[in-house]
Design a protein around this motif. Structure first.
Motif, PDB file in Angstrom:
ATOM      1  N   ALA A  14      -2.623  -5.816  -5.797  1.00 41.51           N
ATOM      2  CA  ALA A  14      -1.477  -5.881  -5.469  1.00 41.51           C
ATOM      3  C   ALA A  14      -0.563  -6.091  -6.563  1.00 41.51           C
ATOM      4  O   ALA A  14      -0.978  -7.207  -7.450  1.00 41.51           O
ATOM      5  N   GLY A  15       0.544  -5.429  -6.992  1.00 39.08           N
ATOM      6  CA  GLY A  15       1.376  -5.815  -8.161  1.00 39.08           C
ATOM      7  C   GLY A  15       0.890  -4.526  -9.320  1.00 39.08           C
ATOM      8  O   GLY A  15       1.619  -4.562 -10.466  1.00 39.08           O
ATOM      9  N   GLY A  16      -0.115  -3.979  -9.238  1.00 35.48           N
ATOM     10  CA  GLY A  16      -0.663  -3.331 -10.120  1.00 35.48           C
ATOM     11  C   GLY A  16      -0.272  -1.891 -10.284  1.00 35.48           C
ATOM     12  O   GLY A  16       0.472  -1.465  -9.449  1.00 35.48           O
ATOM     13  N   SER A  17      -0.819  -1.115 -11.193  1.00 33.06           N
ATOM     14  CA  SER A  17      -0.288   0.225 -11.459  1.00 33.06           C
ATOM     15  C   SER A  17      -1.515   1.361 -11.207  1.00 33.06           C
ATOM     16  O   SER A  17      -2.580   0.873 -11.742  1.00 33.06           O
ATOM     17  N   LEU A  18      -1.011   2.732 -10.727  1.00 29.24           N
ATOM     18  CA  LEU A  18      -2.062   3.683 -11.189  1.00 29.24           C
ATOM     19  C   LEU A  18      -1.351   4.846 -11.317  1.00 29.24           C
ATOM     20  O   LEU A  18       0.162   4.863 -10.831  1.00 29.24           O
ATOM     21  N   LEU A  80       2.122  11.234 -10.350  1.00 33.04           N
ATOM     22  CA  LEU A  80       2.696  10.134  -9.638  1.00 33.04           C
ATOM     23  C   LEU A  80       2.310   8.849 -10.248  1.00 33.04           C
ATOM     24  O   LEU A  80       1.087   8.286 -10.241  1.00 33.04           O
ATOM     25  N   GLN A  81       3.359   8.362 -10.899  1.00 31.46           N
ATOM     26  CA  GLN A  81       3.203   6.976 -11.557  1.00 31.46           C
ATOM     27  C   GLN A  81       3.485   5.856 -10.495  1.00 31.46           C
ATOM     28  O   GLN A  81       4.510   6.107 -10.038  1.00 31.46           O
ATOM     29  N   MET A  82       2.509   5.098 -10.085  1.00 32.06           N
ATOM     30  CA  MET A  82       2.719   4.063  -9.072  1.00 32.06           C
ATOM     31  C   MET A  82       2.785   2.797  -9.744  1.00 32.06           C
ATOM     32  O   MET A  82       1.820   2.239 -10.116  1.00 32.06           O
ATOM     33  N   ASN A  83       3.793   2.040  -9.317  1.00 40.21           N
ATOM     34  CA  ASN A  83       3.935   0.433 -10.019  1.00 40.21           C
ATOM     35  C   ASN A  83       4.092  -0.414  -8.863  1.00 40.21           C
ATOM     36  O   ASN A  83       4.610   0.182  -7.704  1.00 40.21           O
ATOM     37  N   SER A  84       3.900  -1.560  -9.151  1.00 42.34           N
ATOM     38  CA  SER A  84       4.143  -2.726  -8.151  1.00 42.34           C
ATOM     39  C   SER A  84       3.688  -2.182  -6.860  1.00 42.34           C
ATOM     40  O   SER A  84       4.156  -2.373  -5.905  1.00 42.34           O
ATOM     41  N   LEU A  85       2.484  -1.928  -6.956  1.00 39.09           N
ATOM     42  CA  LEU A  85       1.695  -1.405  -5.630  1.00 39.09           C
ATOM     43  C   LEU A  85       1.464  -2.533  -4.606  1.00 39.09           C
ATOM     44  O   LEU A  85       1.393  -3.662  -5.165  1.00 39.09           O
ATOM     45  N   LYS A  86       1.510  -1.949  -3.367  1.00 40.01           N
ATOM     46  CA  LYS A  86       1.438  -3.029  -2.462  1.00 40.01           C
ATOM     47  C   LYS A  86       0.316  -2.645  -1.546  1.00 40.01           C
ATOM     48  O   LYS A  86      -0.154  -1.499  -1.375  1.00 40.01           O
ATOM     49  N   SER A 119      -5.695  -4.089  -2.856  1.00 41.37           N
ATOM     50  CA  SER A 119      -5.946  -5.401  -2.359  1.00 41.37           C
ATOM     51  C   SER A 119      -4.948  -6.314  -2.426  1.00 41.37           C
ATOM     52  O   SER A 119      -4.205  -6.468  -3.496  1.00 41.37           O
ATOM     53  N   SER A 120      -5.035  -7.239  -1.626  1.00 48.70           N
ATOM     54  CA  SER A 120      -4.017  -8.295  -1.657  1.00 48.70           C
ATOM     55  C   SER A 120      -4.489  -9.623  -2.525  1.00 48.70           C
ATOM     56  O   SER A 120      -5.885  -9.818  -2.576  1.00 48.70           O
TER      57      SER A 120
END
Length: 120
Positions: A14-18, A80-86, A119-120
Motif C-alpha cells: 500500500a502506498g506504492g506505485s505500478l 496506466l500509471q498507478m500511484n498511492s495504491l490501496k 498488500s496492507s
C-alpha cells in the motif's frame, strides 16, 4: 483482427506505485478509444480510465488524482500509471480498446488481464 497484450501487474505494498502497459497488434487502421478496466473477486468489471486518440481522458472517481492514463499512438500502446495504491485497488486489470481493423471494421477488444495485488 487485433490482439491486446498487457504487462506490469505485480504485488506491491500500500502506498506504492505500478505502471501497466498494453500494446495492440494486428491489422489496425485506427484505435479510437483505449482504456483500462478492473475486476475484483466477487465484483463486476468496472471502468478505471479511458483515453481517446486525441487525448481526452476519463477516470473512475475512485482513482482520480492517483492514476494516470497515457498513450503512444505511434506504437499502439497505452499505459496506466498507478500511484498511492490501496488494498482496494487489488484486482485483475484488463486493457480495452475500440479498434478499427483492416477488413473487419470497428470492434471492442480486450486483453487477457494482469493481476495487481496491493498488500496492507
Amino acid at each position: 483482427q487485433a490482439q491486446l497484450v498487457e504487462s506490469g501487474g505485480s504485488l506491491v505494498q500500500a502506498g506504492g506505485s505500478l505502471r501497466l502497459s498494453c500494446a495492440a497488434f494486428g491489422s489496425i487502421f485506427s484505435i479510437n478509444v483505449m482504456g483500462w478496466y478492473r475486476q475484483a473477486p466477487g465484483k463486476e468489471r468496472e471502468l478505471v480510465a479511458t483515453i481517446t486518440g486525441s487525448g481526452t481522458t476519463k477516470y473512475a472517481d475512485s482513482v482520480k488524482g492517483r492514476f494516470t492514463i497515457s498513450n503512444d499512438n505511434a506504437n499502439s500502446t497505452w499505459y496506466l500509471q498507478m500511484n498511492s495504491l490501496k488494498p482496494e485497488d487489488t484486482a485483475v486489470y484488463y486493457c480495452y480498446a475500440h479498434v478499427d481493423t483492416v477488413g473487419t471494421g470497428p470492434k471492442n477488444y480486450w486483453g487477457r488481464g494482469t493481476q495487481v495485488t496491493v498488500s496492507s
